[in-house]
Enzyme design. Sequence first.
Site, PDB file in Angstrom:
ATOM      1  CD  GLU A  85      -1.477  -2.531   1.400  1.00 14.56           C
ATOM      2  OE1 GLU A  85      -2.175  -3.472   0.978  1.00 14.56           O
ATOM      3  OE2 GLU A  85      -0.404  -2.707   2.013  1.00 14.56           O
ATOM      4  CG  HIS A  89      12.939  13.205  11.707  1.00 11.54           C
ATOM      5  ND1 HIS A  89      13.997  12.434  12.109  1.00 11.54           N
ATOM      6  CD2 HIS A  89      12.747  14.110  12.702  1.00 11.54           C
ATOM      7  CE1 HIS A  89      14.428  12.847  13.289  1.00 11.54           C
ATOM      8  NE2 HIS A  89      13.671  13.865  13.671  1.00 11.54           N
TER       9      HIS A  89
END
Length: 144
Positions: A71, A98
């Site tokens: 996915e 991040h």
Amino acid sequence: MKIAIGTDHAGYRYKEKIKSFLTAAGHEVQDFGTFSDESCDYPDFIFPVAKAVASGEFERGIVLGGSGNGEAIAANKIKGIRCAVCWNTLSAEMARRHNDANVLSLGERMIYEDQLEAIVTTWLETPFDGGRHARRIQKIVADV
């Protein structure tokens, strides 16, 4: 927050749980399918979620499957998507801090049900740190 969600058959049960707790928390959730646990092909449901997020129609997307890997690979084919597979709250936090991940990929076969809400909530509530990470994101989104 407007959230797009989609899965194949292997993530169907968790998708339904996520929709319920996100709606109860006041989020606007659109389900792009699948709508049962019958075998199906995940790209048919993941691409529409990723395109909806990339277009700006939705702020975030959540995709699910058995492991979440396929996915994420499918979602990341769409320009503008930064989809991260997360398996605990720390991975969800770091995907946002991040990587500014705008799509979360979860594997129903990889995550205990009692951790699901905490992972999704952490991912939704964690801001992007910016700074040196913004420079790196710019390199990722640049044409190579």
